[in-house]
Design a protein around this motif. Structure first.
Motif, PDB file in Angstrom:
ATOM      1  N   LYS A  51       0.803  -1.221   0.000  1.00  0.00           N
ATOM      2  CA  LYS A  51       0.000   0.000   0.000  1.00  0.00           C
ATOM      3  C   LYS A  51       0.837   1.273   0.000  1.00  0.00           C
ATOM      4  CE  LYS A  51      -4.346  -1.540   2.042  1.00  0.00           C
ATOM      5  NZ  LYS A  51      -5.114  -1.641   3.303  1.00  0.00           N
ATOM      6  N   GLY A  52       2.143   1.129   0.230  1.00  0.00           N
ATOM      7  CA  GLY A  52       2.993   2.317   0.209  1.00  0.00           C
ATOM      8  C   GLY A  52       2.803   3.200   1.419  1.00  0.00           C
ATOM      9  N   GLU A  53       2.303   2.630   2.532  1.00  0.00           N
ATOM     10  CA  GLU A  53       2.015   3.448   3.712  1.00  0.00           C
ATOM     11  C   GLU A  53       2.926   3.143   4.899  1.00  0.00           C
ATOM     12  OE1 GLU A  53      -2.116   2.615   4.208  1.00  0.00           O
ATOM     13  OE2 GLU A  53      -2.697   3.847   2.469  1.00  0.00           O
ATOM     14  N   GLU A  54       3.158   1.852   5.171  1.00  0.00           N
ATOM     15  CA  GLU A  54       3.998   1.465   6.306  1.00  0.00           C
ATOM     16  C   GLU A  54       4.996   0.414   5.846  1.00  0.00           C
ATOM     17  OE1 GLU A  54       1.729   0.285   9.996  1.00  0.00           O
ATOM     18  OE2 GLU A  54       0.128   0.300   8.509  1.00  0.00           O
ATOM     19  N   LEU A  55       6.188   0.438   6.413  1.00  0.00           N
ATOM     20  CA  LEU A  55       7.195  -0.557   6.046  1.00  0.00           C
ATOM     21  C   LEU A  55       6.736  -1.962   6.420  1.00  0.00           C
ATOM     22  CD1 LEU A  55      10.584   1.060   7.155  1.00  0.00           C
ATOM     23  CD2 LEU A  55       9.652   0.873   4.833  1.00  0.00           C
ATOM     24  N   ALA A  56       6.989  -2.914   5.524  1.00  0.00           N
ATOM     25  CA  ALA A  56       6.837  -4.331   5.854  1.00  0.00           C
ATOM     26  C   ALA A  56       8.000  -4.715   6.784  1.00  0.00           C
ATOM     27  CB  ALA A  56       6.868  -5.154   4.575  1.00  0.00           C
TER      28      ALA A  56
END
Lengths: 423, 316
Positions: free
Chosen positions: A128-133
């Motif tokens: 989603k480009g929001e939080e790091l995996a």
């Protein structure tokens, strides 16, 4: 078992700077200096013998879309195409943004795959480009790189942190370069043909902006960003100049981008719909120049299987992507025939170059290495028939093409996993 | 009337037609226009044939026009609109079309938001496929009725200065008109904001300008297009108000056009935006005649594509 003599082939092994006619010996699944007594002999006179080829851009669709492809069918495609290693992308369902999914992939690979499978993990949760995996945990679980392929991290700060964080684990970051605002809902290259066909444009600048961003981040962080499936002339030039400055940036080209152009879309055939899109003759020429001077040091297929019923729809509504593992080698050998690349340079793009980037042990015929070997007849003429594909999908624009060059024998850890028997 | 120049089952667009084929369609339409002026407006040309209007995008004019055209040719007509079809249940266009064909439909008239949808269907179906507008790609019967109207009013098309003004990028009407008018020898000027009239259209044999006064000064025909809200990205121009001020055909600009410049519009009109309301209704406006001619053109298209057996004259 697992012992072979591959006789009298022209062995091209860039890792060991070898290009000569000689025998290759396999004992116990490893490259050896002499033959075992019970070795099977594979006659390779007039053939090319290379380290097993690596395709670092493949969608195996498992878990989640095993109606499109599985580890068994996707890796059989690879074997038939001459590839002994594939790197699979994390845009599965669930997304490979967690160690459980990576463990599942490794288990499926062990059970069902006929070639080596190296998973990648997501950069961000659910792509989603929001939080790091959990990149560190993914590395421990065995991923060889991180990527949000199919998606692109838009937030520059997040991308910078991802690269900084991945550097700590020596994991390269692979990026699908697409600015969402510039591209919006584009479905083909923006230009003459999108204007004529009334299809929404996917402009080159939508790729170029992200390539430029990646160059700046790679320079700032001093870590590897690999730009996947480069399609535009300006992106090639940006990468070329950045490499001259010593920045850790690399580029990948796909056979469809260096073989076809946007004009193919004029019949609205969805097998010409891919992301990034086919571009102009000018862009295609730039990709060829980039391959020639090693700006684009890796060739990958972006093998992207989709069900026929998903592709047999209006152009706007069809998913992006085509299958490519079975046609990749023949289309790439065309570069050698057209004198764009030497045979050795081509083999490098399929072996040592991806192996170096991903820090794989594969891609070499060094004594003691796993015996992954491809025997190629570079002149074999054949016709690609998607009805005969090993893939579960049929979405290839190369159906019916007369091709030249084919893998005759594919060997993984000393086992013959593909043998061309036709004729 | 000659029908020898026509041997297609489909009408997918203007781009692939020859000048002879376009003239054949226009000549056939002339004959059918006379039918529409009689007391009995119906001919038996397509008796026993079935036409389906498959409209997967809203339409008033085109759908009604095709329906009436088919009825005047004595065909049986079924209308399908998205909201009342199985498409809302997730059926694909391919399956919908194959089901319609299984009912022995002879002609499928399709309007679709996706460019190329009629081309996709034409590869699947034995039935005639008529494009009634596909996304931003083509609207061939609109271009034909525009050409028919120009030819009727001006006597010829070759050599005329035709200015198409407005949202070219997202307009299928513009594209079909560009192909048709350039094939028939008109000088085509495209005008409007640079974001909606990109220079790439010069590659299709048109002149591109962003100066509306210059664009309309020498025009014999001014064809106005509406802003395509439904296909518009939100970044193309600042506001409808600015568009109207910069590019709308207002009275002041209209006064500077040639005295015999003809005003056209494919509809639907957004009064007060691309065109001043009074200009739309003035004596030089042929907007409603375009609608009348559209019926004749569509009768000709259906007649030729479906291989109608009786010529309009013979139907007396």
């Amino acid at each position: 078992m697992n012992s072979l003599i591959i006789k009298n082939g022209r062995v091209i092994d860039p890792a060991n700077n070898i290009d000569e006619v000689r025998d290759v010996f396999v004992v116990g699944g490893k490259i050896a200096t002499a033959a075992a007594q019970d070795a099977e002999v594979i006659e390779a006179a007039g053939r090319i013998v290379t380290p097993g080829l690596i395709d670092m851009h493949v969608h195996l669709r498992e878990p989640g879309r095993s109606d499109k492809e599985t580890f068994a069918t996707g890796t059989l495609c690879a074997a038939r195409g001459g590839f002994t290693s594939v790197v699979c992308m994390p845009n599965t369902t669930p997304v490979a943004d967690n160690t459980g999914t990576i463990a599942f992939m490794k288990q499926r690979a062990a059970e069902a795959a006929c070639v080596n499978v190296f998973p990648t993990g997501a950069i961000t949760k659910e792509l989603k480009g929001e939080e790091l995996a959990p990149i560190g945990s993914l590395e421990k679980a065995g991923v060889v790189a991180v990527t949000d392929d199919g998606h692109c991290v838009q937030n520059n700060e997040l991308m910078r942190r991802a690269v900084e964080y991945a550097k700590m684990f020596q994991l390269p970051v692979l990026d699908h370069c697409q600015d969402y605002n510039l591209v919006a809902d584009g479905v083909m290259n923006e230009g003459h043909w999108s204007a004529a066909l009334g299809l929404r444009g996917w402009p080159s600048i939508g790729e170029d902006v992200i390539v430029a961003r990646n160059i700046l981040i790679a320079e700032q962080v001093d870590w590897h960003i690999h730009c996947q499936h480069i399609s535009s002339a300006r992106s090639v030039e940006l990468i070329r100049q950045a490499k001259k400055r010593g920045i850790k940036i690399s580029g990948e080209a796909c056979p469809h981008h260096f073989t076809l152009t946007e004009e193919c879309v004029k019949i609205y055939d969805t097998n010409y719909k891919m992301n990034p899109p086919l571009r102009t003759e000018h862009d295609r020429d730039a990709l060829l120049a980039g391959l020639a001077d090693d700006t684009l040091e890796i060739i990958g297929s972006d093998h992207a299987p989709h069900c026929s019923y998903e592709k047999e729809v209006e152009f706007d509504f069809a998913p992006f992507g085509i299958i490519g593992l079975e046609t990749e080698l023949a289309l790439s050998l065309e570069l050698v025939r057209k004198k764009i690349l030497s045979l050795r340079a081509l083999v490098e793009k399929f072996t040592v170059n991806p192996a170096r980037l991903l820090r794989l042990q594969e891609g070499t015929l060094s004594v003691g290495a796993n015996a992954d070997i491809t025997v190629i007849d570079p002149e074999r003429e054949w016709t690609y028939d998607v009805a005969q594909t090993a893939s579960k999908s049929r979405n290839s624009p190369f159906h019916g093409w007369k091709l030249r060059g084919r893998a005759l024998t594919t060997v993984v850890k000393g086992n013959v996993v593909w043998r061309e028997t036709e004729k | 009337m000659t029908t020898t120049s026509w041997n297609h089952k489909d009408l997918l667009g203007i781009q692939d037609l020859t000048v002879d084929e376009i003239n054949c369609l226009l000549d056939t339409a002339t004959a059918f226009k006379q039918v529409g002026e009689r007391a009995v407006k119906k001919v038996p040309s397509l008796r026993g044939k079935t036409m389906v209007n498959l409209f997967i995008e809203p339409s008033t004019r085109t759908r009604t026009s095709f329906e009436l055209a088919a009825k005047r040719l004595s065909a049986d007509v079924i209308n399908i609109t998205t909201s009342a079809s199985s498409i809302v249940k997730g059926e694909t266009l391919k399956d919908t079309a194959l089901n319609l064909q299984a009912l022995n439909t002879d002609i499928i008239v399709i309007r679709h938001s996706a460019a190329g949808a009629p081309h996709f269907l034409s590869r699947l179906l034995k039935a005639s496929v008529i494009n009634a507008g596909d996304g931003a790609h083509e609207h061939p019967t609109q271009a034909l009725l525009d050409a028919f109207t120009i030819r009727e009013k001006k006597g010829h098309i070759a050599g005329l200065n035709v200015t198409i003004l407005g949202d070219i990028l997202y307009s299928r009407v513009a594209r079909s008109n560009i192909w048709l008018l350039t094939k028939l020898g008109a000088h085509v000027t495209l005008a409007g904001p640079s974001t909606l009239v990109p220079r790439v259209f010069e590659e299709f044999g048109c002149r591109v300008t962003h100066d509306i006064d210059e664009a309309i000064r020498d025009a014999d025909v001014i064809n106005l297009l509406r802003i395509q809200h439904e296909r518009q990205r939100m970044t193309m121009f600042p506001s409808i108000g600015e568009y109207a001020a910069m590019f709308g055909l207002n009275k002041e600009r209209f006064a500077r056009t040639k005295p015999d410049a003809m005003i056209m519009h494919p509809g639907p009109i957004n009064r007060g935006i691309e065109i001043d309301s009074e200009i739309a209704d003035c004596g030089r406006s042929v907007i409603l005649e375009q609608v009348t001619n559209g019926l004749a053109v569509r009768m000709a298209v259906l007649f030729l594509c479906a291989g109608g057996k009786h010529s309009p004259e013979g139907a007396e």
